[in-house]
Scaffold this active site. Structure first.
Site, PDB file in Angstrom:
ATOM      1  N   ASP A 220       0.850  -1.193   0.000  1.00  0.00           N
ATOM      2  CA  ASP A 220       0.000   0.000   0.000  1.00  0.00           C
ATOM      3  C   ASP A 220       0.882   1.237   0.000  1.00  0.00           C
ATOM      4  O   ASP A 220       1.989   1.228   0.548  1.00  0.00           O
ATOM      5  CB  ASP A 220      -0.907   0.014   1.220  1.00  0.00           C
ATOM      6  CG  ASP A 220      -1.974  -1.069   1.169  1.00  0.00           C
ATOM      7  OD1 ASP A 220      -2.374  -1.439   0.050  1.00  0.00           O
ATOM      8  OD2 ASP A 220      -2.396  -1.538   2.240  1.00  0.00           O
TER       9      ASP A 220
ATOM     10  N   ASP B  49      -6.746  -1.097  -5.214  1.00  0.00           N
ATOM     11  CA  ASP B  49      -7.936  -0.717  -4.452  1.00  0.00           C
ATOM     12  C   ASP B  49      -8.714   0.387  -5.168  1.00  0.00           C
ATOM     13  O   ASP B  49      -9.950   0.411  -5.144  1.00  0.00           O
ATOM     14  CB  ASP B  49      -7.547  -0.239  -3.052  1.00  0.00           C
ATOM     15  CG  ASP B  49      -6.857  -1.305  -2.229  1.00  0.00           C
ATOM     16  OD1 ASP B  49      -7.060  -2.506  -2.516  1.00  0.00           O
ATOM     17  OD2 ASP B  49      -6.107  -0.948  -1.299  1.00  0.00           O
TER      18      ASP B  49
END
Length: 227
Positions: free
Chosen positions: A150, A184
């Site tokens: 991330d 995402d």
């Protein structure tokens, strides 16, 4: 849309996702943060996530991660057949594109969990080391046991709440708090657009059905008068 154009779109989205992840993994130490364009609310912040999108998890330990990987794999297999069905049955272009975004995002995070543990050195937050790709000593985890990379962090509001506020007074408050990745973004974009256009499609279909009903009723009146 035909199969080739959908496949190219998915590959493009997947390439963007993986390029950014590999760059961050091989240029940032764990927890390192970079202010994009010098903006306080737009940051690259390297973290690793053992769970789902936006940090959700099925639980702790290897079994929970294995269940998550198998869930993603099942979603990819199902998504492959469903996208083929959408193309074959001539679904509207926008719906196929939405499905392609969701598919590319799911596949991107699946690749992280399946292979990143094999090909990357461990990113140790204590050592602040920059991970090497294809290290001589092997990766930090086995097949299907890697972490998702991330990096996007948008703390648009980062402040301390006033002391007079009940319950939360004096606490730190951040909005938007989650650190997420490009995969995402693809998933969220696909889902949001799908909901928007599906709602519009329902309204169009409802208007179309009402026109057909009026037309049918009109025909019935004419037939009855002639009779």
């Amino acid at each position: 849309m035909n199969k080739s154009s959908v496949a190219l779109l998915i590959l493009l989205l997947l390439a963007i996702d993986q390029t950014i992840k590999i760059y961050v993994k091989t240029h940032f130490y764990y927890g390192e943060e970079y202010y994009v364009f010098g903006l306080d609310w737009f940051r690259l912040h390297f973290l690793e996530n053992p769970g789902m999108a936006w940090g959700f998890k099925f639980g702790e330990g290897y079994l929970a991660k294995l269940v998550l990987i198998l869930f993603r794999l099942a979603a990819i297999v199902w998504g492959t057949f469903y996208i083929k069905k959408m193309i074959r049955e001539g679904y509207a272009k926008v719906f196929v594109i939405c499905a392609a975004f969701i598919y590319a995002g799911a596949l991107g995070n699946l690749i992280d969990g399946a292979f990143y543990g094999l090909i990357f050195e461990k990113s140790d937050p204590a050592l602040r080391n920059i991970a090497e790709i294809f290290p001589s000593g092997g990766g930090y985890a086995g097949f299907l046991n890697g972490n998702v990379v991330d990096m996007w962090f948008f703390p648009i509001i980062d402040t301390r709440l006033p002391e007079w506020l009940p319950l939360w007074g004096g606490n730190e408050f951040t909005f938007f708090d989650p650190v997420f990745n490009t995969a995402d973004v693809w998933i969220s974009t696909g889902v949001i657009l799908l909901l928007i256009f599906q709602n519009k499609q329902r309204k169009v279909q409802k208007r179309s059905n009402m026109k057909k009903l009026k037309y049918t009723d009109g025909n019935r009146t004419i037939i009855n008068n002639n009779y």
